[in-house]
Design an enzyme around this catalytic site. Structure first.
Site, PDB file in Angstrom:
ATOM      1  N   VAL A 257      12.623 -30.050 -30.966  1.00 65.76           N
ATOM      2  CA  VAL A 257      11.285 -30.569 -30.619  1.00 65.76           C
ATOM      3  C   VAL A 257      11.339 -32.093 -30.487  1.00 65.76           C
ATOM      4  CG1 VAL A 257       8.929 -30.888 -31.465  1.00 65.76           C
ATOM      5  CG2 VAL A 257      10.056 -28.690 -31.727  1.00 65.76           C
ATOM      6  N   ALA A 258      12.077 -32.721 -31.418  1.00 66.26           N
ATOM      7  CA  ALA A 258      12.113 -34.180 -31.425  1.00 66.26           C
ATOM      8  C   ALA A 258      12.905 -34.730 -30.241  1.00 66.26           C
ATOM      9  CB  ALA A 258      12.723 -34.663 -32.727  1.00 66.26           C
ATOM     10  N   ILE A 260      13.755 -33.147 -27.273  1.00 64.46           N
ATOM     11  CA  ILE A 260      13.394 -32.782 -25.901  1.00 64.46           C
ATOM     12  C   ILE A 260      12.191 -33.620 -25.444  1.00 64.46           C
ATOM     13  CG2 ILE A 260      12.454 -30.939 -24.455  1.00 64.46           C
ATOM     14  CD1 ILE A 260      14.180 -29.000 -26.062  1.00 64.46           C
ATOM     15  N   GLU A 262       9.505 -33.617 -23.786  1.00 66.93           N
ATOM     16  CA  GLU A 262       8.556 -32.828 -22.983  1.00 66.93           C
ATOM     17  C   GLU A 262       7.376 -33.670 -22.503  1.00 66.93           C
ATOM     18  OE1 GLU A 262       8.157 -33.338 -26.513  1.00 66.93           O
ATOM     19  OE2 GLU A 262       8.874 -31.284 -26.693  1.00 66.93           O
ATOM     20  N   ASP A 304      -3.750 -52.201  11.237  1.00 64.54           N
ATOM     21  CA  ASP A 304      -4.685 -52.522  12.308  1.00 64.54           C
ATOM     22  C   ASP A 304      -4.926 -54.017  12.298  1.00 64.54           C
ATOM     23  OD1 ASP A 304      -5.298 -50.073  13.285  1.00 64.54           O
ATOM     24  OD2 ASP A 304      -6.934 -49.707  11.879  1.00 64.54           O
ATOM     25  N   ASN A 688       8.646 -38.385 -33.769  1.00 65.88           N
ATOM     26  CA  ASN A 688       8.456 -38.031 -32.364  1.00 65.88           C
ATOM     27  C   ASN A 688       7.038 -37.667 -32.005  1.00 65.88           C
ATOM     28  OD1 ASN A 688      10.890 -37.856 -30.448  1.00 65.88           O
ATOM     29  ND2 ASN A 688      11.613 -37.607 -32.541  1.00 65.88           N
ATOM     30  N   ASP A 692       5.650 -42.311 -31.932  1.00 68.14           N
ATOM     31  CA  ASP A 692       6.345 -42.613 -30.685  1.00 68.14           C
ATOM     32  C   ASP A 692       5.488 -42.687 -29.442  1.00 68.14           C
ATOM     33  OD1 ASP A 692       8.844 -43.226 -30.900  1.00 68.14           O
ATOM     34  OD2 ASP A 692       9.628 -41.436 -29.933  1.00 68.14           O
TER      35      ASP A 692
END
Ligand code: ATP
Length: 852
Positions: A257-258, A260, A262, A304, A688, A692
């Site tokens: 979990v920490a 990756i 995501e 233009d 995390n 973070d």
């Protein structure tokens, strides 16, 4: 027609004219969605099991941390959604309605049953209704019927049960006017329109991922697999070492979990959506998030001229009636020749001035304004128009570059035509010379004379319109055929000065490695004169006419575009070819457009830019960005913002990945040398999930710098995760990892695993907070003002430091967070080692990129 009162009542009765949006996610759903990550679910299950088996404290803490993380995630998502929503409202379509006898512009949402709506080429139809007036009206109904050809509309009755495509006396919301104009009465709004009936098809169309988000998503997936394998190996190693299976499993999951990342792609969304708020304040409304990234890599801007590079504040300067040039101050309305030219400029004109406010095309209103200013009140344009009613017309379009009206004046039927000089001269057979009553045949010499005069005006940067007329024997519906065999009346030259800021913006644009290209419907010489004044070209050889490229194959055009910076007399079709040619040369192209026919070119461009003030609703709909001030300088500012946002996102990613890497390296090292794991699961989750994300977002909100405009555009294909970037991440991860493990060794050798892991946890957490400052720039910034210029980062740092210090110092929390009590010496070591990252990483930056 409704009164304002009736309109309000109807709005109350029938609701707003809008399609029901797909069901919005509630706060609770968003909150619950934060838990749907596979690994978080596993983590919760493992925490529950460990709770049941007796470790209730760590289970509770894991829940607490995950819940707080979910709250943080929900708040961020809501804020990002809100900012995107307010952005959408800023670029909401508008409609012109007649209420209380006055034409007013209102948000399309406020159109109601019974309203009388005015529509013209380029307008989106805001609601369904029955036509009450049409003038060459053609409507594109492809969104409803799939039929791509425009449908001609008229007032003739149609059978009640006719198919939508055959109901030619009605218009439907979701379609747009491609030609002519008209007026209709609204019969259905919102979900009751034909569009509303099929609207469920359009519901829930979620915002597409930007290329950067996709890129990060792919990277994240690959990285996740690698991390999962690694965690699997670590899990097996721990079991082989005889650790408790559940603990080992919990640790492996926590590490996954920490480690990756995501949050990568959601960080991008959050930063982009906050960035677009800033851009909106600076007059650039982003309609598609992808555009922000595109802006960062734009290498060609096709713009233009009229209104974007110039002020679009036309003022008539001179008149010309063969062979006499007449300045505005010398104008004499008593003179028949002059009067005829002025009357044609009033009649062949859709502009209006009410209460001093100019409504309509500035080219046309300028023709009227000059008469008002010069106090020719006795010939007020509304009197002239009332005396010579318009019978039919062929509207202006930028392909034909002219318009015609048929008027009845003193029993005569007269066609008045105005348009580009070169276009009209081809259709002229006769001429009315100054002082003469009768038209005479025009000869070659006369033509040359007129052309010479046109050139003279154009060299002065003036925009020139030619005027002609023709008498008809009887009333008739005008056709394109009628725009031939005309009598030349004269020229009117007007000034449209460059915007003050254009010159500076062009300079900045070139400095930033972006090629400015002017594309205009105006005369080549006028365009070149203006382009020279603002620094787009140095000499006329860099200008060409649209007709030149007509002869070229796409391949020839690809080579040709390199040498040309001004395209004049361009039709919307040429625009697409020019964009494509630049794209095929490997460029990212931004293209401006305002007309109804510009939509395809705006879609073809990487960043289609529409004009908020003068642009048609259709062009705004097709564009990725809308300029609320129609200003070229705003595009350059948007590019600067795009580049800064990209850099900030990159910094945030660098921050997240290098920190995660430090954690993995520490765990790996401990495992390889057979030491106890340096962190408890709750440590990793704490860092995390709590300390973070705020610095990462703060980095995304880093103040913008002008320095990004000194670099060349970033190649679009270049992956954000290039070798250099990944090397930076690895080196910085390694440094933080080394500091963490040093602290671990000190604690471990003094009093075992608990003190070791407490110090490792403290150092990793504090290092990452400090590392936020390292990630502010690729360059060393230790002793510069930049170091302290981001209050969000300082806030995130302070908050994080408070949290970690609290965990380390408050005795009641020690058990929960599995940390040992630290005396002040150890605390100093923790802070000291964490702080050491700063000089070390700044030193490495100094060596790698050199000091600024
Ligand atoms: P840009 O493309 O930079 O906006 P533009 O306004 O000159 O420049 P168009 O609107 O396509 O481009 O006009 C092309 C030409 O048609 C002009 O140069 C002018 O000669 C002529 N023209 C413009 N507006 C009108 C009008 N309302 N009626 C008749 N002719 C017009």
């Amino acid at each position: 027609m409704l009164t304002n009162e009736q309109a309000k009542e109807n709005q109350k009765k029938y609701g707003w004219n809008e399609l029901a949006e797909g069901r919005k996610k509630s706060c609770i759903t968003l909150f619950l969605e934060q838990f749907k990550d596979f690994l978080v679910i596993i983590l919760i299950i493992s925490a529950i099991i460990s709770g049941i088996l007796g470790d209730a404290e760590s289970a509770a803490v894991i829940f607490l941390v995950i819940t707080m993380n979910a709250i943080l995630g929900t708040v961020q998502t809501l804020k990002a959604e809100q900012s995107l929503k307010s952005l959408k409202q800023l670029s909401a379509p508008e409609a012109k309605v007649v209420r209380d006898h006055a034409v007013i512009q209102i948000p399309a949402k406020e159109v109601t049953i019974g309203d009388e709506v005015l529509i013209e080429a380029g307008d989106c139809i805001p609601a369904d209704g029955k036509l009450i007036e049409t003038a060459s009206l053609k409507v594109d109904e492809s969104a409803l019927t799939g039929e791509s050809l425009s449908v001609e509309k008229n007032l003739e009755d149609v059978p009640e049960n006719a198919a939508i495509g055959d109901r030619t006396n009605q218009v439907f919301s979701g379609s747009f006017v491609t030609y002519g104009h008209g007026r209709y009465e609204v019969t259905a709004i919102g979900m009751n329109t034909e569009m509303g009936k099929i609207a469920y098809l359009l519901k829930n169309t979620s915002e597409k991922m930007t290329p950067l988000q996709k890129n990060l998503d792919d990277f994240g997936k690959k990285l996740s697999i690698m991390i999962l394998i690694l965690c699997g190996i670590l899990f097996i190693l721990s079991i082989l070492r005889g650790d408790n299976i559940l603990n080992a499993f919990l640790f492996a999951v926590a590490l996954a979990v920490a480690a990756i990342p995501e949050a990568l792609s959601s960080i991008v969304t959050i930063v982009l959506s906050f960035g677009t708020q800033k851009m909106a304040k600076e007059h650039a409304i982003i309609r598609k998030l992808q555009a922000v990234e595109g802006l960062g890599s734009v290498s060609v801007i096709c713009s233009d001229k009229t209104g974007t590079l110039t002020q679009n504040k036309m003022t008539v300067e001179d008149y010309y009636i063969y062979p006499k040039r007449i300045s505005v101050s010398e104008l004499n309305f008593e003179n028949d020749s002059e009067k005829e030219l002025l009357i044609s400029s009033i009649l062949c004109n859709d502009g209006m001035i009410t209460d001093g406010e100019q409504i309509g095309d500035p080219t046309e209103t300028a023709l009227l304004a000059v008469l008002q200013e010069k106090k020719y009140i006795e010939y007020s344009f509304s009197d002239v128009r009332a005396a010579c009613p318009r019978l039919s017309e062929i509207p202006f379009d930028s392909d034909r570059k002219m318009m015609s009206t048929e008027n009845k004046c003193d029993g005569r039927y007269v066609i008045y035509v105005k348009g580009a000089v070169d276009v009209l001269l081809k259709r002229i057979t006769h001429i009315r010379k100054y002082g003469s009553e009768k038209p005479e045949l025009i000869n070659e010499e006369d033509r040359l004379y007129i052309e010479k005069q046109n050139l003279e005006f154009s060299r002065e940067g003036l925009r020139v319109l030619a005027f002609a007329y023709k008498e008809l024997d009887a009333e008739k519906e005008l056709t394109l055929e009628d725009e031939n065999n005309l009598v030349f009346l004269g020229l009117i030259a007007m000034m449209d000065p460059p915007r003050q800021e254009s010159k500076q913006a062009v300079k900045e644009c070139i400095k930033a490695g972006i090629r400015p290209v002017m594309i205009t419907g105006d005369h080549k010489v006028t365009a070149a004169a203006i382009a020279k004044r603002i620094g787009i070209i140095k000499n006329e050889s860099e200008a060409c006419e649209g007709a030149v490229i007509e002869e070229m194959s796409d391949e020839e055009l690809r080579t040709f575009v390199e040498g040309i910076s001004v395209y004049a007399r361009v039709s919307p079709e040429h625009k697409i070819r020019i964009v494509r040619a630049w794209q095929e040369r490997g460029n990212i192209v931004a293209m401006t457009g305002d007309g109804v026919n510009d939509a395809p070119a705006l879609k073809q461009a990487d960043v289609g830019v529409a004009m908020g003030i003068t642009g048609s609703e259709v062009s705004k709909d097709a564009a990725a960005m809308v300029l609320t001030d129609d200003n070229f300088a705003t595009i350059i500012k948007a590019v600067e913002n795009g580049r800064n946002l990209y850099q900030n996102i990159k910094n945030a990613i660098q921050f997240l990945l290098s920190g995660n890497l430090a954690a993995i390296l520490s765990v790996l090292y401990a495992s390889v040398v057979n030491l106890p794991v340096p962190f408890a699961p709750v440590h990793l989750l704490f860092i995390n999930l709590l300390t973070d994300s705020l610095p990462a977002i703060a980095l995304g909100l880093e103040p913008h710098t002008k320095a990004v405009m000194e670099e060349k555009p970033r190649p679009m294909k270049e992956s954000i995760l290039n070798r250099k970037f990944l090397t930076d991440i690895s080196v910085e991860g390694l440094v933080i990892g080394i500091m963490t493990m040093t602290g671990y060794f000190i604690g471990y050798s003094e009093s075992g695993a608990l003190l070791g892991s407490t110090m490792a946890f403290g150092i990793l957490c504090t290092s990452r907070l400090i590392h936020g400052f390292n990630c502010k720039s690729r360059k060393p910034i230790l002793f510069t003002k930049k170091f302290f210029n981001n209050p969000y980062l300082i806030g995130a740092f302070g908050m994080g430091l408070l949290l970690i210090t609290g965990v380390l110092m408050i005795p009641g929390l020690h058990g929960i967070f599995q940390v040992a009590a630290l005396d002040w010496q150890h605390l100093l070591i923790v802070y000291g080692l964490a702080l050491l990252n700063l000089p070390v990483i700044q030193g490495i930056k100094l060596i790698r990129v050199g000091r600024v």
